[in-house]
Design a protein around this motif. Sequence first.
Motif, PDB file in Angstrom:
ATOM      1  N   TYR A 289       0.808  -1.223   0.000  1.00 16.72           N
ATOM      2  CA  TYR A 289       0.000   0.000   0.000  1.00 16.72           C
ATOM      3  C   TYR A 289       0.841   1.273   0.000  1.00 16.72           C
ATOM      4  O   TYR A 289       0.288   2.373   0.056  1.00 16.72           O
ATOM      5  CB  TYR A 289      -0.951   0.002   1.197  1.00 16.72           C
ATOM      6  CG  TYR A 289      -2.015  -1.058   1.113  1.00 16.72           C
ATOM      7  CD1 TYR A 289      -2.899  -1.095   0.044  1.00 16.72           C
ATOM      8  CD2 TYR A 289      -2.133  -2.042   2.095  1.00 16.72           C
ATOM      9  CE1 TYR A 289      -3.876  -2.075  -0.056  1.00 16.72           C
ATOM     10  CE2 TYR A 289      -3.106  -3.036   2.010  1.00 16.72           C
ATOM     11  CZ  TYR A 289      -3.972  -3.044   0.938  1.00 16.72           C
ATOM     12  OH  TYR A 289      -4.932  -4.022   0.845  1.00 16.72           O
ATOM     13  N   VAL A 290       2.177   1.119  -0.047  1.00 16.11           N
ATOM     14  CA  VAL A 290       3.031   2.304  -0.158  1.00 16.11           C
ATOM     15  C   VAL A 290       2.653   3.105  -1.405  1.00 16.11           C
ATOM     16  O   VAL A 290       2.748   4.333  -1.432  1.00 16.11           O
ATOM     17  CB  VAL A 290       4.519   1.891  -0.193  1.00 16.11           C
ATOM     18  CG1 VAL A 290       5.395   3.072  -0.585  1.00 16.11           C
ATOM     19  CG2 VAL A 290       4.943   1.352   1.167  1.00 16.11           C
ATOM     20  N   SER A 291       2.198   2.420  -2.428  1.00 14.94           N
ATOM     21  CA  SER A 291       1.831   3.103  -3.684  1.00 14.94           C
ATOM     22  C   SER A 291       0.658   4.056  -3.492  1.00 14.94           C
ATOM     23  O   SER A 291       0.404   4.908  -4.346  1.00 14.94           O
ATOM     24  CB  SER A 291       1.491   2.083  -4.771  1.00 14.94           C
ATOM     25  OG  SER A 291       0.403   1.266  -4.376  1.00 14.94           O
ATOM     26  N   LEU A 292      -0.080   3.921  -2.375  1.00 16.13           N
ATOM     27  CA  LEU A 292      -1.204   4.819  -2.102  1.00 16.13           C
ATOM     28  C   LEU A 292      -0.776   6.094  -1.384  1.00 16.13           C
ATOM     29  O   LEU A 292      -1.597   6.977  -1.141  1.00 16.13           O
ATOM     30  CB  LEU A 292      -2.263   4.106  -1.255  1.00 16.13           C
ATOM     31  CG  LEU A 292      -2.950   2.895  -1.885  1.00 16.13           C
ATOM     32  CD1 LEU A 292      -3.911   2.262  -0.886  1.00 16.13           C
ATOM     33  CD2 LEU A 292      -3.697   3.300  -3.150  1.00 16.13           C
ATOM     34  N   ALA A 293       0.510   6.185  -1.033  1.00 14.29           N
ATOM     35  CA  ALA A 293       0.981   7.332  -0.250  1.00 14.29           C
ATOM     36  C   ALA A 293       0.746   8.656  -0.976  1.00 14.29           C
ATOM     37  O   ALA A 293       0.603   9.701  -0.342  1.00 14.29           O
ATOM     38  CB  ALA A 293       2.461   7.171   0.079  1.00 14.29           C
ATOM     39  N   PHE A 294       0.696   8.636  -2.305  1.00 19.01           N
ATOM     40  CA  PHE A 294       0.510   9.876  -3.067  1.00 19.01           C
ATOM     41  C   PHE A 294      -0.802  10.567  -2.728  1.00 19.01           C
ATOM     42  O   PHE A 294      -0.940  11.790  -2.903  1.00 19.01           O
ATOM     43  CB  PHE A 294       0.567   9.583  -4.571  1.00 19.01           C
ATOM     44  CG  PHE A 294      -0.715   9.050  -5.139  1.00 19.01           C
ATOM     45  CD1 PHE A 294      -1.645   9.897  -5.718  1.00 19.01           C
ATOM     46  CD2 PHE A 294      -1.000   7.683  -5.078  1.00 19.01           C
ATOM     47  CE1 PHE A 294      -2.826   9.402  -6.241  1.00 19.01           C
ATOM     48  CE2 PHE A 294      -2.176   7.185  -5.594  1.00 19.01           C
ATOM     49  CZ  PHE A 294      -3.101   8.030  -6.182  1.00 19.01           C
ATOM     50  N   LEU A 295      -1.802   9.804  -2.251  1.00 23.67           N
ATOM     51  CA  LEU A 295      -3.114  10.394  -1.973  1.00 23.67           C
ATOM     52  C   LEU A 295      -3.031  11.497  -0.927  1.00 23.67           C
ATOM     53  O   LEU A 295      -3.737  12.507  -1.015  1.00 23.67           O
ATOM     54  CB  LEU A 295      -4.087   9.308  -1.517  1.00 23.67           C
ATOM     55  CG  LEU A 295      -4.595   8.353  -2.592  1.00 23.67           C
ATOM     56  CD1 LEU A 295      -5.385   7.213  -1.963  1.00 23.67           C
ATOM     57  CD2 LEU A 295      -5.452   9.113  -3.602  1.00 23.67           C
ATOM     58  N   GLY A 296      -2.171  11.300   0.077  1.00 23.49           N
ATOM     59  CA  GLY A 296      -2.054  12.313   1.122  1.00 23.49           C
ATOM     60  C   GLY A 296      -1.600  13.641   0.564  1.00 23.49           C
ATOM     61  O   GLY A 296      -2.239  14.684   0.779  1.00 23.49           O
ATOM     62  N   ALA A 297      -0.485  13.645  -0.181  1.00 19.81           N
ATOM     63  CA  ALA A 297       0.038  14.891  -0.743  1.00 19.81           C
ATOM     64  C   ALA A 297      -0.917  15.478  -1.780  1.00 19.81           C
ATOM     65  O   ALA A 297      -1.067  16.702  -1.876  1.00 19.81           O
ATOM     66  CB  ALA A 297       1.407  14.638  -1.368  1.00 19.81           C
ATOM     67  N   ALA A 298      -1.582  14.614  -2.551  1.00 22.00           N
ATOM     68  CA  ALA A 298      -2.503  15.109  -3.579  1.00 22.00           C
ATOM     69  C   ALA A 298      -3.671  15.860  -2.951  1.00 22.00           C
ATOM     70  O   ALA A 298      -3.990  16.992  -3.348  1.00 22.00           O
ATOM     71  CB  ALA A 298      -3.021  13.943  -4.419  1.00 22.00           C
ATOM     72  N   ILE A 299      -4.291  15.252  -1.951  1.00 26.52           N
ATOM     73  CA  ILE A 299      -5.455  15.888  -1.326  1.00 26.52           C
ATOM     74  C   ILE A 299      -5.036  17.118  -0.532  1.00 26.52           C
ATOM     75  O   ILE A 299      -5.725  18.147  -0.533  1.00 26.52           O
ATOM     76  CB  ILE A 299      -6.198  14.872  -0.436  1.00 26.52           C
ATOM     77  CG1 ILE A 299      -6.713  13.715  -1.300  1.00 26.52           C
ATOM     78  CG2 ILE A 299      -7.349  15.535   0.301  1.00 26.52           C
ATOM     79  CD1 ILE A 299      -7.319  12.577  -0.508  1.00 26.52           C
ATOM     80  N   GLY A 300      -3.874  17.031   0.146  1.00 26.03           N
ATOM     81  CA  GLY A 300      -3.391  18.185   0.888  1.00 26.03           C
ATOM     82  C   GLY A 300      -3.100  19.374  -0.006  1.00 26.03           C
ATOM     83  O   GLY A 300      -3.299  20.527   0.390  1.00 26.03           O
ATOM     84  N   SER A 301      -2.646  19.114  -1.230  1.00 22.18           N
ATOM     85  CA  SER A 301      -2.341  20.197  -2.168  1.00 22.18           C
ATOM     86  C   SER A 301      -3.601  20.888  -2.663  1.00 22.18           C
ATOM     87  O   SER A 301      -3.675  22.122  -2.702  1.00 22.18           O
ATOM     88  CB  SER A 301      -1.554  19.644  -3.363  1.00 22.18           C
ATOM     89  OG  SER A 301      -0.338  19.081  -2.954  1.00 22.18           O
ATOM     90  N   VAL A 302      -4.588  20.107  -3.045  1.00 19.37           N
ATOM     91  CA  VAL A 302      -5.788  20.711  -3.639  1.00 19.37           C
ATOM     92  C   VAL A 302      -6.661  21.397  -2.601  1.00 19.37           C
ATOM     93  O   VAL A 302      -7.511  22.216  -2.959  1.00 19.37           O
ATOM     94  CB  VAL A 302      -6.614  19.673  -4.432  1.00 19.37           C
ATOM     95  CG1 VAL A 302      -5.796  19.090  -5.566  1.00 19.37           C
ATOM     96  CG2 VAL A 302      -7.132  18.564  -3.521  1.00 19.37           C
ATOM     97  N   THR A 303      -6.466  21.093  -1.303  1.00 14.57           N
ATOM     98  CA  THR A 303      -7.272  21.770  -0.279  1.00 14.57           C
ATOM     99  C   THR A 303      -6.657  23.093   0.159  1.00 14.57           C
ATOM    100  O   THR A 303      -7.287  23.841   0.900  1.00 14.57           O
ATOM    101  CB  THR A 303      -7.464  20.880   0.963  1.00 14.57           C
ATOM    102  OG1 THR A 303      -6.184  20.469   1.463  1.00 14.57           O
ATOM    103  CG2 THR A 303      -8.299  19.663   0.640  1.00 14.57           C
ATOM    104  N   ARG A 304      -5.451  23.394  -0.317  1.00 21.79           N
ATOM    105  CA  ARG A 304      -4.816  24.659   0.075  1.00 21.79           C
ATOM    106  C   ARG A 304      -5.647  25.875  -0.331  1.00 21.79           C
ATOM    107  O   ARG A 304      -5.878  26.768   0.490  1.00 21.79           O
ATOM    108  CB  ARG A 304      -3.403  24.743  -0.505  1.00 21.79           C
ATOM    109  CG  ARG A 304      -2.672  26.001  -0.111  1.00 21.79           C
ATOM    110  CD  ARG A 304      -1.209  25.942  -0.443  1.00 21.79           C
ATOM    111  NE  ARG A 304      -0.533  27.142   0.045  1.00 21.79           N
ATOM    112  CZ  ARG A 304       0.732  27.194   0.394  1.00 21.79           C
ATOM    113  NH1 ARG A 304       1.472  26.108   0.343  1.00 21.79           N
ATOM    114  NH2 ARG A 304       1.279  28.319   0.807  1.00 21.79           N
ATOM    115  N   PRO A 305      -6.136  25.966  -1.589  1.00 16.61           N
ATOM    116  CA  PRO A 305      -6.992  27.110  -1.929  1.00 16.61           C
ATOM    117  C   PRO A 305      -8.258  27.188  -1.082  1.00 16.61           C
ATOM    118  O   PRO A 305      -8.779  28.283  -0.855  1.00 16.61           O
ATOM    119  CB  PRO A 305      -7.319  26.864  -3.415  1.00 16.61           C
ATOM    120  CG  PRO A 305      -6.207  26.000  -3.916  1.00 16.61           C
ATOM    121  CD  PRO A 305      -5.865  25.114  -2.761  1.00 16.61           C
ATOM    122  N   LEU A 306      -8.757  26.040  -0.598  1.00 15.64           N
ATOM    123  CA  LEU A 306      -9.950  26.049   0.247  1.00 15.64           C
ATOM    124  C   LEU A 306      -9.690  26.826   1.529  1.00 15.64           C
ATOM    125  O   LEU A 306     -10.559  27.563   2.009  1.00 15.64           O
ATOM    126  CB  LEU A 306     -10.370  24.609   0.574  1.00 15.64           C
ATOM    127  CG  LEU A 306     -11.528  24.438   1.548  1.00 15.64           C
ATOM    128  CD1 LEU A 306     -12.797  25.091   1.006  1.00 15.64           C
ATOM    129  CD2 LEU A 306     -11.774  22.961   1.839  1.00 15.64           C
TER     130      LEU A 306
END
Length: 471
Positions: A289-306
Motif C-alpha cells: 500500500y506504499v503506492s497509495l501514499a501519493f493520496l495524502g500529498a494530492a489531497i493536501g495540495s488541492v485543499t490549500r486554496p480552500l
Amino acid sequence: MARAPGTATTTPPPTPAPEAFRWRGRWLDHWEPENPRCWRGGGRATAWKNLVFSVFAEHLGFSVWTLMSIVVVHLDSVGYDFGVGRTFWLLIVPNLVGAALRVPYTFAVPLLGGRAWTTLSSSLLLIPCLMLAHAVTNEGTPYWFFLLTAAAMGFGGGNFSSSMANISFFFPEHRKGLALGLNAAGGNLGVAVSQLLVPVVIGLGTGTNLAYAALMWMPVVIVAATCAWAFMDSVTAARPDGNSYRSALRNRHTWVMSVLYIGTFGSFLGFSFAFPTLISMSFTDHGEYVSLAFLGAAIGSVTRPLGGWLSDRIGGARVTLWTFVALVLGALGVLAGVSREDFPLFFGAFVALFVLTGIGNGSTYRMIPVIFAAEAERAAGNRGTDPAVVAASARRQAGAVVGVCGAVGAFGGVLINLVFRSSLDDAGAGIRPALLVLVAFYVGCLAATWWFYLRRRFAVDREPGLPHARV
C-alpha cells in the motif's frame, strides 16, 4: 513655459531600466497590474501566461525534491540496507537544503529576472537526476554519495520561494490570493505526482529499476527550462528589498506566524517525505500500500486554496484555530490506528492530516498580509502617514514575511522528520512518541493562534486598498 497653439504634446521617453538588471530576454519595463486599463489591455494574458509556466517549473521542483521519499522505500530490494537512522537522513537532507535555499532563491528573482532564474533553477534539477541514476546503477555506491544526491534534490525545494516571489509581481492585489494559491497548490501537487508515477515507472520491465526514477524526469526538466526561456517575462520594477526583510525580522508577528506555518506547511512537507516510509515500517504486512501514499500529498495540495477561500469569508485566524483543533484529533486518530494495528484507521487519519495541513497552509498565508496591513495602519495613525505609502509598505513587509515564514516552515519539515527518526530509533516504540510530540505541538499552535489573534480584535476592519478583511 506656455505651449504654442497647435503644437503637439510630447511625452518624455521612459527611463530605461539599469543595465545591471537588464538580462537578455523580455523585460516588462512599465508593468502596472493595478491599472485596470493596462490589465485589460494585455496585462491579464501576460500574467496568466507567466503563472502557467511558473506552476509547471515549480511542480517539477517539488517532484524532484521529494523523489528520495519513494527511492528509499526500494533501496533494500536493490541491495542497499542503510538502517532506520541513515535512511531517515536521506529524507531529512533534501528538506534541509531546500529550506536553506528559500531565502537566496527569493532574492534571485529581482537580481536576474523571473524568466532567467526560472530557466536556471529548472535546469539545476538535472544534477540530482544524473546523480541518482549514477548511484543506483553502480554496485557498491557509498552512503555518502546517496547523501550528496539527496542534498542536490534540495534544489527543487528552493523553487517554491522564487516562484511565489516572481508571480507576486505580475498580479494586482485583489487577484494575488487566487494566483498565489494556484501557484502553491500546483507546486505542491508535484509531491503527489512523483509518489504516484515513480513506483509505476521503476516497476517497468524485470525487477526494480530505480534508475528510471531519475531518467523519467530529465526530459521534463529540459522541457520546463525551455518553456521558461521561450515564454516567460521579467518585471524590471522588481528589486531586492533588504529593508523590508530587516523590518520583518524585528517584528514578533513574523516569528509567531513562522511557528504556525511550521504546524501547517512544515507538517505537510514532513508528512510528504515520511509517509511512504512510515507505511512500510509501521505496517510491514501492508507494504504493497506504499503506492497509495501519493493520496495524502494530492489531497493536501488541492485543499490549500480552500483554506484561503474560507479565510476570506470568516477570517484566517478562525480557520487556523479550528485547523489545529482538528490536527490534534487527526494525530490522535493516527496514534489509535498504530496502537490497534488498524491500517485503514491509520491511513484514513493520516490522509485527514494532509487535508488539514492544506487548509492551514491557505489560512496562515492569508493571515500575513492582513496582520501587517493592520500593523502599518496603526503605525501610520500615530504619524499621519499617507495611506498609499502605508499600503505599499505593508505589501513589501508582508512579502518579506512570506519569504521568512516559507523558509522556517520548510525547516519545520526537517524537525518533524527528525522526530519520526528519533521515535523509530527507539526499539519497540514505533512512531507513538513522535505522534504524542505532534499532538503537544499542535496544542501549542492552537493556543498561540488564540492568544495573538483571537482573544481580542487584532486587525482593522479594512485592509488598505482591499475590501473587508479579518485576521
